[in-house]
Design a protein around this motif. Structure first.
Motif, short mmCIF file in Angstrom:
data_model
loop_
_atom_site.label_atom_id
_atom_site.label_comp_id
_atom_site.label_asym_id
_atom_site.label_seq_id
_atom_site.Cartn_x
_atom_site.Cartn_y
_atom_site.Cartn_z
N GLN A 136 -119.39 66.18 17.00
CA GLN A 136 -120.02 65.20 16.52
C GLN A 136 -119.47 64.22 17.05
O GLN A 136 -120.38 63.89 18.10
N ALA A 137 -118.83 63.46 16.84
CA ALA A 137 -118.75 62.63 17.39
C ALA A 137 -117.94 62.54 18.66
O ALA A 137 -118.80 61.55 19.09
N LEU A 138 -117.61 63.67 19.27
CA LEU A 138 -117.41 63.52 20.99
C LEU A 138 -118.63 63.53 21.39
O LEU A 138 -119.01 63.19 22.22
N HIS A 139 -119.13 64.17 20.98
CA HIS A 139 -121.02 64.80 21.22
C HIS A 139 -121.48 63.15 21.23
O HIS A 139 -122.23 63.33 22.53
N ASP A 140 -122.08 62.82 20.55
CA ASP A 140 -122.45 61.31 20.00
C ASP A 140 -121.74 60.44 21.49
O ASP A 140 -122.66 60.13 21.54
N TYR A 141 -120.29 60.03 21.46
CA TYR A 141 -120.09 59.55 22.27
C TYR A 141 -120.51 59.74 23.88
O TYR A 141 -120.39 59.43 24.80
N HIS A 142 -120.53 61.04 23.99
CA HIS A 142 -120.69 61.38 25.36
C HIS A 142 -122.44 61.20 25.86
O HIS A 142 -123.03 60.74 26.70
N TYR A 143 -123.15 61.74 24.74
CA TYR A 143 -124.63 61.91 25.23
C TYR A 143 -125.03 60.34 25.16
O TYR A 143 -126.01 59.52 25.52
N THR A 144 -124.66 59.09 24.37
CA THR A 144 -124.61 57.95 24.18
C THR A 144 -124.93 57.48 25.90
O THR A 144 -125.42 56.58 26.46
N ALA A 185 -124.38 59.26 28.70
CA ALA A 185 -125.41 59.61 29.79
C ALA A 185 -126.38 59.21 29.14
O ALA A 185 -127.39 59.09 30.83
N ARG A 186 -127.49 58.75 28.33
CA ARG A 186 -128.52 58.48 28.60
C ARG A 186 -128.66 56.53 28.66
O ARG A 186 -129.78 56.12 29.55
N GLN A 187 -127.41 56.08 28.92
CA GLN A 187 -127.90 54.48 29.13
C GLN A 187 -127.33 55.00 30.16
O GLN A 187 -128.16 54.02 31.33
N LEU A 188 -126.72 55.40 30.97
CA LEU A 188 -126.32 55.45 32.77
C LEU A 188 -128.06 56.28 32.94
O LEU A 188 -127.93 55.78 34.18
N GLU A 230 -131.08 55.83 31.71
CA GLU A 230 -132.47 55.39 30.79
C GLU A 230 -133.61 55.02 32.43
O GLU A 230 -133.07 54.13 32.78
N GLY A 231 -134.85 55.69 31.99
CA GLY A 231 -135.85 55.74 32.52
C GLY A 231 -136.09 56.31 34.01
O GLY A 231 -136.93 56.47 34.82
N LEU A 232 -134.71 57.35 33.58
CA LEU A 232 -134.28 58.17 34.58
C LEU A 232 -134.91 59.36 34.34
O LEU A 232 -134.78 59.70 33.49
N ASP A 233 -135.18 60.74 35.55
CA ASP A 233 -135.15 61.95 34.82
C ASP A 233 -134.17 62.80 34.13
O ASP A 233 -133.03 62.64 35.33
N ASP A 234 -133.55 62.94 32.64
CA ASP A 234 -132.41 62.74 32.48
C ASP A 234 -132.10 64.22 32.28
O ASP A 234 -131.37 65.17 31.92
N LYS A 235 -133.31 65.47 32.77
CA LYS A 235 -133.45 66.48 32.08
C LYS A 235 -132.32 67.41 32.47
O LYS A 235 -131.62 67.79 31.91
N PRO A 236 -132.26 67.78 33.92
CA PRO A 236 -131.37 68.24 34.01
C PRO A 236 -129.60 67.80 33.29
O PRO A 236 -128.84 68.97 33.65
N LEU A 237 -129.71 66.84 33.39
CA LEU A 237 -127.97 66.21 32.86
C LEU A 237 -128.03 66.99 31.51
O LEU A 237 -127.14 67.39 31.09
N MET A 238 -129.19 66.91 30.84
CA MET A 238 -129.00 67.18 29.15
C MET A 238 -129.20 68.35 29.57
O MET A 238 -127.98 68.62 28.41
N HIS A 253 -124.30 63.89 37.81
CA HIS A 253 -125.73 63.61 37.94
C HIS A 253 -126.15 62.33 37.89
O HIS A 253 -126.87 61.78 38.63
N TYR A 254 -125.60 61.24 37.60
CA TYR A 254 -125.68 59.95 37.17
C TYR A 254 -125.63 59.42 38.86
O TYR A 254 -126.98 58.92 39.13
N LEU A 255 -124.33 59.72 39.93
CA LEU A 255 -124.72 59.50 41.51
C LEU A 255 -126.01 59.94 41.86
O LEU A 255 -125.89 59.30 42.33
N ARG A 256 -126.09 61.33 41.55
CA ARG A 256 -127.14 61.41 42.15
C ARG A 256 -128.21 60.16 42.03
O ARG A 256 -129.84 60.58 43.25
N LEU A 257 -128.98 60.43 41.09
CA LEU A 257 -130.44 59.98 40.76
C LEU A 257 -129.75 58.22 41.21
O LEU A 257 -131.01 57.88 40.98
#
Length: 418
Positions: free
Chosen positions: A64-72, A74-77, A79-87, A129-133
Motif C-alpha cells: 500500500q505504501a508503494l502504491h500511494d507513493y507512485h500514485y501520488t 502520477a496524480r501530481q504530474l 493534474e488537470g490532464l486526462d490521466d485515465k490511460p495512465l491510471m 504517459h507524462y511525456l506524451r501528455l
C-alpha cells in the motif's frame, strides 16, 4: 542515436520527473533512447516484499505504501490532464505486483527478479504517459524483449547474439524518443532476470553498444566522476577525463557512480560516456574515453560499506589448495555471492562480500559441515588508487586492519566502519 540513463534519485518525485523531461526536451539528437531506473528507493521497498522478508500483513502494508507513493507522483504530474490511460496501466501493474508478492516462495533469486523488476516497469509507465501528455511523443519499450540473458537470476549474463538480433529493428528504424527500463532483462525461458544491483547503467551501455550510439550520458546527483564519495569524504575533486580502463578498474572496485560492467561495451565501440548532474545540467560533468590518464591527477578513494569478512579453514587435514578453492568458488557462484576481495594462506581462505542476510545464511550453512567458519560484519572495504603511506595512515585512522592487499597502484583494506 544518443542514450540517456536516469537513476532513481533523478525521478524520485513529480518535480524530479519534470526536471528530467526538460533535460530530454533540450536534447538535440534526432533519436534519443532514455533508460530509467525505479523511482527513489523503490527497489529497496520491493526487496522488503519478498516472501522471505515479510508476512502477509506486512506485505499488504508495504504494498500500500508503494502504491500511494507512485500514485501520488502520477496524480501530481497529470493534474488537470486526462490521466485515465495512465491510471489504467498503473492499476494493471499493481494488480500484477499484488499477485506476484502473494505467491508462495520459490527460489530466492527467482522471486527477487520476479518482484523487484516491477519498479522499473512502473516508473517508465508513469514517465512515458507524462511525456506524451506534455506533447513529447515517445515509444515505451519493454526492455525484457530487447536485452536477453541466460537464467542466472539476480545477475543475468547477456546473450549478446540474441540481444543484437532483438534490437535490429531499432537499429534500422530508431524512434525519435524511446523510453525503456534499466536493470531488468528477459531470459529465453520466459522469466524476468536482473543485471545486478544498480545495473541500469549496464542496461544503457548494452543498448548503446547494440544501437551504435553516438554517446551515452548518465545523469546523477553529483557534478561528475568524483575522486571519492561525498558521503565519506568532504574534500572531493571532480575528475574531468577518465580513460576507459581506469573507469573499468574503479567500477570493479566499487565506485558507485558507474556499474562495474558498464564501460567495457562502450570501450569496444569507442562510444564516449558522459557523467553529468541533473541538478546543474549545463555544467561540463566528466567524460570517459580513450584518454592517456586521469585529469586532474589525484588519488582516488572507493568505499564499499556493509561488508562481511569470512575466514574459512578445512576441518580435515587438507590445505587451501586448488581442490578446495574449486569447490569454494563453485559454491559462491551457485548461491550468487560476489567476492569483492580474497586472500588465502596454506590453512585458510578469507573473502570480503556484500552483506545480504539471506545469502549469507545459505552460505554459512553450506560451509559448516566441512569447514571452520568465522566472520565479522559491519565492515568497510576501502580501495585507494595512487596511494601513499601517509594517505593509508590517514584513512585507517588507527583502526585495526583486518585484511590488506597492495599492488603498485592500488591498496585495499578491510576495516571496521567508523
Amino acid at each position: 542515436m544518443v542514450v540517456y540513463k536516469f537513476g532513481g534519485a533523478s525521478v524520485n518525485s513529480a518535480a524530479a520527473v519534470r526536471n528530467m523531461a526538460e533535460i530530454i526536451r533540450r536534447c538535440d539528437s534526432h533519436s534519443l533512447m532514455v533508460v530509467v531506473s525505479a523511482m527513489g528507493k523503490t527497489t529497496n521497498a520491493l526487496e522488503a516484499l519478498l516472501p522471505t522478508s515479510c508476512n502477509d500483513s506486512q506485505r499488504k502494508e508495504r504494498l500500500q505504501a508503494l502504491h500511494d507513493y507512485h500514485y501520488t507522483i502520477a496524480r501530481q504530474l497529470t493534474e488537470g490532464l486526462d490521466d485515465k490511460p495512465l491510471m489504467t496501466d498503473l492499476d494493471r501493474l499493481f494488480a500484477q505486483l499484488d499477485e506476484a508478492t502473494a505467491a508462495p516462495a520459490t527460489a530466492y533469486n527467482i522471486d527477487y527478479d520476479r518482484i523487484v523488476s516491477f519498479g522499473e516497469l512502473i516508473s517508465t509507465t508513469i514517465i512515458s504517459h507524462y511525456l506524451r501528455l506534455r506533447g513529447m511523443e515517445n515509444k515505451w519499450l519493454d526492455v525484457r524483449q530487447l536485452i536477453r540473458t541466460d537464467s542466472n537470476h539476480r545477475e543475468g549474463h547477456v546473450d549478446w547474439v540474441e540481444t543484437i538480433a532483438a534490437t535490429e529493428s531499432l537499429r534500422r528504424e530508431p524512434a525519435p524518443l524511446a523510453i525503456t527500463q534499466g536493470f531488468i532483462a528477459g531470459a529465453n525461458d520466459g522469466t524476468t532476470t536482473t543485471l545486478g544491483r544498480e545495473g541500469s547503467d549496464y542496461s544503457a551501455a548494452i543498448l548503446s553498444y547494440c544501437l551504435n550510439a553516438e554517446s551515452m550520458t548518465i545523469w546523477k546527483d553529483v557534478p561528475g566522476f568524483l575522486n571519492a564519495d561525498p558521503k565519506y569524504f568532504s574534500d572531493t575533486i571532480k575528475i574531468d577525463r577518465i580513460p576507459y580502463n581506469e573507469a573499468i578498474e574503479l567500477a570493479y572496485y566499487g565506485a558507485s557512480v558507474i556499474h562495474p560492467k558498464t564501460v567495457k561495451p562502450l570501450k569496444n565501440k569507442n562510444i564516449p560516456l558522459y557523467i553529468k548532474s541533473f541538478i546543474t545540467p549545463d555544467d561540463s560533468g566528466s567524460a570517459v574515453g580513450p584518454y592517456n590518464g586521469i585529469s586532474p591527477e589525484t588519488p582516488l578513494y572507493i568505499v564499499r560499506p556493509e561488508q562481511v569478512l569470512i575466514s574459512i579453514a578445512p576441518k580435515d587435514f587438507s590445505f587451501i589448495a586448488e581442490q578446495n578453492l574449486q569447490m569454494l568458488f563453485g559454491l559462491f557462484a551457485e548461491i550468487g555471492v560476489r567476492i569483492n576481495v580474497m586472500q588465502n594462506s596454506a590453512l585458510s581462505f578469507s573473502v570480503c562480500i556484500d552483506h545480504n542476510a539471506v545469502l549469507l545464511d545459505q552460505l554459512l550453512r553450506r560451509l559448516q559441515d566441512d569447514y571452520y567458519v568465522r566472520y565479522n560484519a559491519g565492515l568497510h572495504l576501502i580501495t585507494i588508487r595512487y596511494y601513499t603511506q601517509a594517505i593509508i595512515d590517514h584513512i585507517v585512522s588507527g583502526r585495526p586492519i583486518l585484511l590488506e592487499q597492495r599492488s603498485r597502484q592500488t591498496e585495499q583494506i578491510v576495516v571496521e566502519a567508523k
